[in-house]
Design an enzyme around this catalytic site. Structure first.
Site, PDB file in Angstrom:
ATOM      1  CG  ASN A 103      -2.094   1.039   1.069  1.00  0.00           C
ATOM      2  OD1 ASN A 103      -2.542   1.540   2.089  1.00  0.00           O
ATOM      3  ND2 ASN A 103      -2.533   1.385  -0.119  1.00  0.00           N
TER       4      ASN A 103
ATOM      5  NE  ARG B 194       1.754  -3.571  -7.222  1.00  0.00           N
ATOM      6  CZ  ARG B 194       1.699  -4.884  -7.203  1.00  0.00           C
ATOM      7  NH1 ARG B 194       1.457  -5.563  -8.319  1.00  0.00           N
ATOM      8  NH2 ARG B 194       1.880  -5.547  -6.083  1.00  0.00           N
TER       9      ARG B 194
END
Length: 162
Positions: free
Chosen positions: A18, A21
């Protein structure tokens, strides 16, 4: 997704940590939904907990900024059981993230789980480019991937809200 204006779509973007992307996907989707004037609940998470509380990778921040999107307010968090009922759709960056999400899904899960690029014609089954261990230009390719996903989501929401 939810198909009416009273209940805007709720979409979670998922990758490993996290910080690359999925925050880029959230940023691209926020920008696309805002530009279209369509309300949506958008968030991102990771399957792992290594970066919880940290901002996106500096290269992700720079790429989003280059594209006119500010993701500096985002902070990494880990996928939680409540996400499976809070969101209509959980979009994973790759097959490994999708497998992990399916394994973590509680019995009462209502969210649909699929790959992000399954929404883009001709890209079904593909993974969003993971730029973390590569050169900085990999973040541009990732942005292109997630922007295509965002455009597909907005087109679907626009088609279903009219």
């Amino acid at each position: 997704m939810r198909k009416d204006r009273q209940n805007p779509p709720a979409i979670l973007f998922l990758c490993l940590g996290n910080i690359c992307r999925s925050p880029l996907a959230e940023g691209a989707a926020r920008a696309a939904f805002a530009a279209a004037g369509i309300a949506a609940t958008l968030d991102s998470a990771g399957t792992g907990d290594w970066h919880v509380g940290r901002p996106p990778d500096r290269r992700a921040l720079a790429e989003a900024r280059r594209r006119g999107v500010d993701i500096s307010d985002l902070r990494a968090r880990q996928l939680a059981p409540a996400d499976f009922t809070r969101f209509d759709l959980i979009l994973a960056a790759d097959a490994e993230n999708l497998r992990e999400a399916r394994a973590l899904a509680p019995a009462n899960a209502t969210a649909r789980l699929m790959l992000m690029l399954d929404l883009v014609p001709g890209r079904s089954g593909d993974s969003v480019t993971d730029p973390y261990y590569g050169a900085d230009d990999g973040f541009a390719e990732t942005w292109d991937d997630v922007s295509a996903v965002a455009a597909a989501l907005v087109a679907d929401a626009a088609g279903s809200s009219g």
